[in-house]
Scaffold this motif. Structure first.
Motif, PDB file in Angstrom:
ATOM      1  N   UNK A  20       0.821  -1.213   0.000  1.00 33.51           N
ATOM      2  CA  UNK A  20       0.000   0.000   0.000  1.00 33.51           C
ATOM      3  C   UNK A  20       0.855   1.264   0.000  1.00 33.51           C
ATOM      4  N   UNK A  21       1.629   1.458   1.064  1.00 36.16           N
ATOM      5  CA  UNK A  21       2.406   2.695   1.198  1.00 36.16           C
ATOM      6  C   UNK A  21       3.453   2.836   0.111  1.00 36.16           C
ATOM      7  N   UNK A  22       3.991   1.721  -0.390  1.00 30.00           N
ATOM      8  CA  UNK A  22       4.978   1.786  -1.471  1.00 30.00           C
ATOM      9  C   UNK A  22       4.479   2.620  -2.649  1.00 30.00           C
ATOM     10  N   UNK A  23       3.178   2.572  -2.946  1.00 33.01           N
ATOM     11  CA  UNK A  23       2.607   3.351  -4.041  1.00 33.01           C
ATOM     12  C   UNK A  23       2.593   4.846  -3.744  1.00 33.01           C
ATOM     13  N   UNK A  24       2.424   5.195  -2.474  1.00 32.92           N
ATOM     14  CA  UNK A  24       2.369   6.606  -2.085  1.00 32.92           C
ATOM     15  C   UNK A  24       3.736   7.266  -2.137  1.00 32.92           C
ATOM     16  N   UNK A  25       4.797   6.471  -2.235  1.00 35.45           N
ATOM     17  CA  UNK A  25       6.154   7.004  -2.298  1.00 35.45           C
ATOM     18  C   UNK A  25       6.539   7.442  -3.710  1.00 35.45           C
ATOM     19  N   UNK A  26       5.765   7.017  -4.691  1.00 35.95           N
ATOM     20  CA  UNK A  26       6.051   7.365  -6.085  1.00 35.95           C
ATOM     21  C   UNK A  26       5.589   8.791  -6.346  1.00 35.95           C
ATOM     22  N   UNK A  27       6.473   9.577  -6.943  1.00 38.72           N
ATOM     23  CA  UNK A  27       6.224  11.001  -7.152  1.00 38.72           C
ATOM     24  C   UNK A  27       4.940  11.241  -7.952  1.00 38.72           C
ATOM     25  N   UNK A  28       4.094  12.093  -7.415  1.00 39.11           N
ATOM     26  CA  UNK A  28       2.860  12.481  -8.082  1.00 39.11           C
ATOM     27  C   UNK A  28       1.618  11.819  -7.539  1.00 39.11           C
ATOM     28  N   UNK A  69      -5.338  -1.485  14.405  1.00 35.49           N
ATOM     29  CA  UNK A  69      -5.953  -0.772  13.283  1.00 35.49           C
ATOM     30  C   UNK A  69      -5.504   0.684  13.295  1.00 35.49           C
ATOM     31  N   UNK A  70      -5.459   1.264  14.496  1.00 33.13           N
ATOM     32  CA  UNK A  70      -5.047   2.661  14.621  1.00 33.13           C
ATOM     33  C   UNK A  70      -3.614   2.874  14.138  1.00 33.13           C
ATOM     34  N   UNK A  71      -2.729   1.912  14.385  1.00 36.83           N
ATOM     35  CA  UNK A  71      -1.349   2.006  13.889  1.00 36.83           C
ATOM     36  C   UNK A  71      -1.321   1.989  12.365  1.00 36.83           C
ATOM     37  N   UNK A  72      -2.101   1.088  11.770  1.00 34.75           N
ATOM     38  CA  UNK A  72      -2.180   1.020  10.313  1.00 34.75           C
ATOM     39  C   UNK A  72      -2.679   2.340   9.731  1.00 34.75           C
ATOM     40  N   UNK A  73      -3.762   2.854  10.304  1.00 30.92           N
ATOM     41  CA  UNK A  73      -4.352   4.096   9.797  1.00 30.92           C
ATOM     42  C   UNK A  73      -3.373   5.258   9.935  1.00 30.92           C
ATOM     43  N   UNK A  74      -2.696   5.339  11.075  1.00 26.30           N
ATOM     44  CA  UNK A  74      -1.743   6.429  11.306  1.00 26.30           C
ATOM     45  C   UNK A  74      -0.624   6.425  10.270  1.00 26.30           C
ATOM     46  N   UNK A  75      -0.142   5.234   9.904  1.00 24.64           N
ATOM     47  CA  UNK A  75       0.922   5.148   8.910  1.00 24.64           C
ATOM     48  C   UNK A  75       0.431   5.525   7.518  1.00 24.64           C
TER      49      UNK A  75
END
Length: 319
Positions: free
Chosen positions: A188-196, A227-233
């Motif tokens: 999931x987060x790996x996609x948010x690291x891509x510029x744009x 769940x809160x840890x996941x959401x926070x990240x």
């Protein structure tokens, strides 16, 4: 309604199998940092983005009964040079070499299987994940990250990478943006690291942002996470609050749960019932070919139904 789903291979494909049964405009934006199994071998031997996650999602949006779908999903299990490779991975790799573009290869594959919707790699670059841990260590590569025992404090790409123009157009036009389900950092987060990506999501003010929380923790990645840890990240890397979080409240069968507990995985706990949490029994146990251990997955139909209900609610709000 246009639904854009973001994730990796297994969790995202589960969601897509449910969504394709509804009258929705579906686009799947898929991570390209996988390094395991057949995908990892093709990635390093041919120097192409890993095809496995996009293959999983293409098959998920295809006709399950179609012979071509079954061929693309076929995995060689006998010893030899093709051991553990899937036919779909090999075809996507061949098309990438023929066309000189991973994105073009994926488009052609989508056409071959006549899928409902689109599957788009988040970018065309050969990138790797880099995780930093609370003990000061740093690990490079998805496979190495999932093997290490420790708490991740930050994650980034090994080099700058720009999202494909097609992926950004889909995000700009989305009515709903669904993150997950899937491995928190590596799918999931790996996609948010891509510029744009996060920038385009921020600019789309109308899109409803939904996160599908995982049912189980993942050893080496989210051990002990709530769940809160996941959401926070997710919100930390998205740099935007989520509108809804879909949370499982079902209980996996005891005998299946026991096998997960032995490997250090446990049900993701919820500390508080927040206003934007949507609870449902989403547990489904599946048996995959050539794997003796039952797997806990999200129920495709139940999950898709929640997404559709959110879409209807948002549509009524617009009117």
């Amino acid at each position: 309604m246009k639904v854009v789903a973001i994730g990796g291979g297994t969790g995202l494909s589960v969601l897509l199998r449910g969504l394709k049964k509804y009258d929705l405009d579906i686009s799947a934006l898929v991570a390209v940092t996988d390094e395991g199994g057949s995908s990892g071998r093709l990635r390093f031997e041919l120097e192409i983005p890993p095809p496995g996650d996009v293959r999983n999602n293409i098959i998920a949006l295809a006709n399950d009964e179609d012979l071509m779908s079954q061929i693309f999903a076929y995995r060689f299990v006998d010893n030899g040079s093709l051991h553990q490779h899937t036919v779909g991975n090999i075809i996507i790799a061949a098309l990438t070499k023929m066309k000189g573009s991973f994105n073009e290869a994926v488009k052609l594959t989508c056409r071959i299987l006549a899928i409902k919707g689109k599957v788009i790699p988040i970018c065309d670059d050969l990138i790797r994940l880099v995780a930093k841990y609370d003990d000061g260590s740093q690990v490079v590569g998805e496979t190495n990250i999932t093997r290490k025992k420790g708490r991740i404090i930050s994650i980034q790409l090994d080099k700058p990478a720009k999202a494909s123009e097609e992926a950004l157009i889909e995000l700009s036009n989305a009515d709903l943006i669904v993150l997950g389900p899937g491995s928190l950092y590596t799918s999931v987060i790996t996609n948010l690291l891509v510029e744009g990506v996060k920038e385009t999501i921020a600019l789309n003010k109308r899109a409803v942002k939904i996160y599908v929380a995982n049912i189980m923790t993942q050893p080496g990645e989210t051990h002990g996470y709530t769940v809160e840890d996941h959401v926070a990240e997710v919100e930390r890397y998205l740099e935007k609050p989520l509108d809804f979080v879909i949370v499982n409240n079902g209980q996996p069968p005891a005998e299946v749960l026991e096998s997960y507990l032995k490997e250090g995985a446990e049900p993701v706990k919820v500390l508080s019932k927040r206003e934007n949490y949507i609870f449902a029994d989403l547990v489904q146990v599946i048996h995959e070919p050539n794997d003796p251990r039952p797997k806990i997955r999200h129920n495709s139909e139940a999950l898709a139904n929640i997404i559709v209900e959110i879409a209807k609610r948002c549509s009524c709000g617009k009117q």
